[in-house]
Design a protein around this motif. Structure first.
Motif, short mmCIF file in Angstrom:
data_model
loop_
_atom_site.label_atom_id
_atom_site.label_comp_id
_atom_site.label_asym_id
_atom_site.label_seq_id
_atom_site.Cartn_x
_atom_site.Cartn_y
_atom_site.Cartn_z
N UNK A 108 2.74 16.53 -0.87
CA UNK A 108 3.25 15.47 -1.73
C UNK A 108 3.41 14.15 -1.00
N UNK A 109 3.46 14.21 0.34
CA UNK A 109 3.66 13.00 1.13
C UNK A 109 2.39 12.52 1.83
N UNK A 110 1.26 13.09 1.46
CA UNK A 110 0.00 12.63 2.00
C UNK A 110 -0.41 13.26 3.31
N UNK A 111 0.28 14.30 3.73
CA UNK A 111 -0.10 14.99 4.95
C UNK A 111 -1.33 15.84 4.69
N UNK A 166 0.84 -1.19 0.00
CA UNK A 166 0.00 0.00 0.00
C UNK A 166 0.88 1.24 0.00
N UNK A 167 0.49 2.21 -0.79
CA UNK A 167 1.29 3.42 -0.99
C UNK A 167 1.17 4.32 0.23
N UNK A 168 2.29 4.53 0.93
CA UNK A 168 2.28 5.37 2.12
C UNK A 168 2.04 6.84 1.79
N UNK A 200 8.07 5.07 6.36
CA UNK A 200 8.81 4.01 5.71
C UNK A 200 9.68 3.25 6.72
N UNK A 201 10.27 4.00 7.66
CA UNK A 201 11.06 3.36 8.71
C UNK A 201 10.19 2.46 9.58
N UNK A 225 -8.20 -0.77 0.97
CA UNK A 225 -7.69 -0.97 -0.38
C UNK A 225 -6.81 -2.21 -0.39
N UNK A 226 -7.01 -3.14 -1.33
CA UNK A 226 -6.21 -4.38 -1.34
C UNK A 226 -4.72 -4.11 -1.40
#
Length: 350
Positions: A93-96, A3-5, A299-300, A343-344
């Protein structure tokens, strides 16, 4: 694939104004001002994850010298506005979905006519950036442990005068810089001023110093959120009290490693805090120097700590619950986290 972080809705609650600067912006602002960037700073920002300092006063002194050199290039209203706009663009850009950025207006006051204009420039730029990027932006006024406690009271009153719930307005009051400096009790009066006005209280504590320091900060400053607080994991009874009191933790793994608190990211006790039930908001702190932005912290959590997507979703929920977003906005963001998790996973559903 997983899944896209970047698509995971999250809030960013621990980001400092100067420390948010892009490396390229540092170079350009220095060139515009005819200033020379110290070689140590230039090398640090050029190599992600390059900064490794000992967790002592000598290490902090080296960090502070680089930070001061970076701050020195921010010498105009235009530069201040640029930092805000770029920080918000990077978060978007990072989903915040929401950024609560910390600023000490004292540092920029000499260039723009005082602490009030400095704060109002940040607030106005935050409103503009919020509208342009679709990210909620709020401001936390942060005092410094390195200055007299009366300075903190002045900043607390300034924060109260500019308090509000709308885009770009002041929602909180903090206390930053070296935890070993100043007596925590001396800053209590400033936090009382902010508390009486209903501002969020978000002092730093529990990164360079351990549980005893956290206990002092909790007892005398009554925080809603604790900046860092990572070393609460060393005292299970203290951690239990923090969770029971609803104090959220702003955890910044990259900072912990760069400042020598832990030798590597795997030592950061993220799972211990999660297991205790703490609300955790991952933050980038000072990405300019630590070479790691908000997305990198998630990601960490996935790659180093082995958190499942369900556990990572709970981290995002914790950041949303800990924010000062409206009840309606929090509900929307929490629902979006649930959608992300439904989401799968591409790894199991190619």
């Amino acid at each position: 694939m997983a899944r896209d972080l970047r698509r995971l809705p999250k809030t960013h609650l621990h980001l400092h104004f100067t420390g948010s600067m892009r490396p390229g912006t540092l170079v350009e602002l220095a060139d515009e001002a005819g200033m020379r960037i110290p070689e140590t700073l230039r090398e640090t920002v050029a190599a992600p994850d390059a900064l490794r300092l000992p967790a002592n006063e000598r290490g902090w002194f080296r960090f502070q010298r680089m930070y001061d050199a970076a701050r020195a290039v921010v010498r105009s209203e235009a530069a201040m506005r640029r930092l805000i706009h770029e920080a918000v663009e990077d978060d978007a850009a990072e989903g915040s979905r929401r950024l609560e950025i910390q600023v000490d207006p004292t540092s920029y006051a000499p260039h723009v006519g005082g602490i009030t204009p400095a704060l109002e420039i940040v607030m106005d730029a935050a409103r503009e950036a919020s509208a342009a990027a679709g990210v909620e932006v709020a401001v936390i006024v942060a005092a410094s442990r390195t200055r007299h406690p009366l300075d903190a009271r002045t900043l607390a009153r300034l924060a109260v005068r500019h308090a509000g719930d709308g885009p770009g307005e002041v929602i909180g009051f903090g206390l930053s810089n070296d935890e070993r400096r100043g007596a925590t009790t001396d800053f209590g009066a400033a936090f009382q001023i902010a508390s009486r006005a209903g501002l969020l209280l978000a002092p730093h504590g529990g990164e360079l110093l351990g549980p005893d320091h956290i206990s002092e900060v909790v007892a005398h400053l009554r925080p809603d959120r604790l900046g860092h607080g990572i070393r609460a994991a060393e005292d299970p009874a203290l951690l239990e009290r923090i969770v029971a009191d609803g104090i959220a933790l702003e955890i910044c793994p990259a900072s912990n490693v760069s400042l020598g608190v832990f030798a590597h990211a795997g030592q950061v006790p993220l799972r211990t805090l999660l297991a205790a039930g703490a609300d955790i908001a991952l933050g980038a702190d000072d990405p300019l120097l630590f070479g790691s932005r908000l997305l990198d912290q998630y990601e960490t959590a996935r790659q180093v700590h082995g958190l499942s997507d369900a556990e990572i979703a709970e981290l995002a929920r914790g950041s949303i619950r800990a924010s000062r977003a409206s009840a309606r906005s929090r509900a929307t963001m929490l629902a979006e986290v649930d959608t992300w998790l439904r989401t799968p996973d591409p790894e199991t559903h190619p």
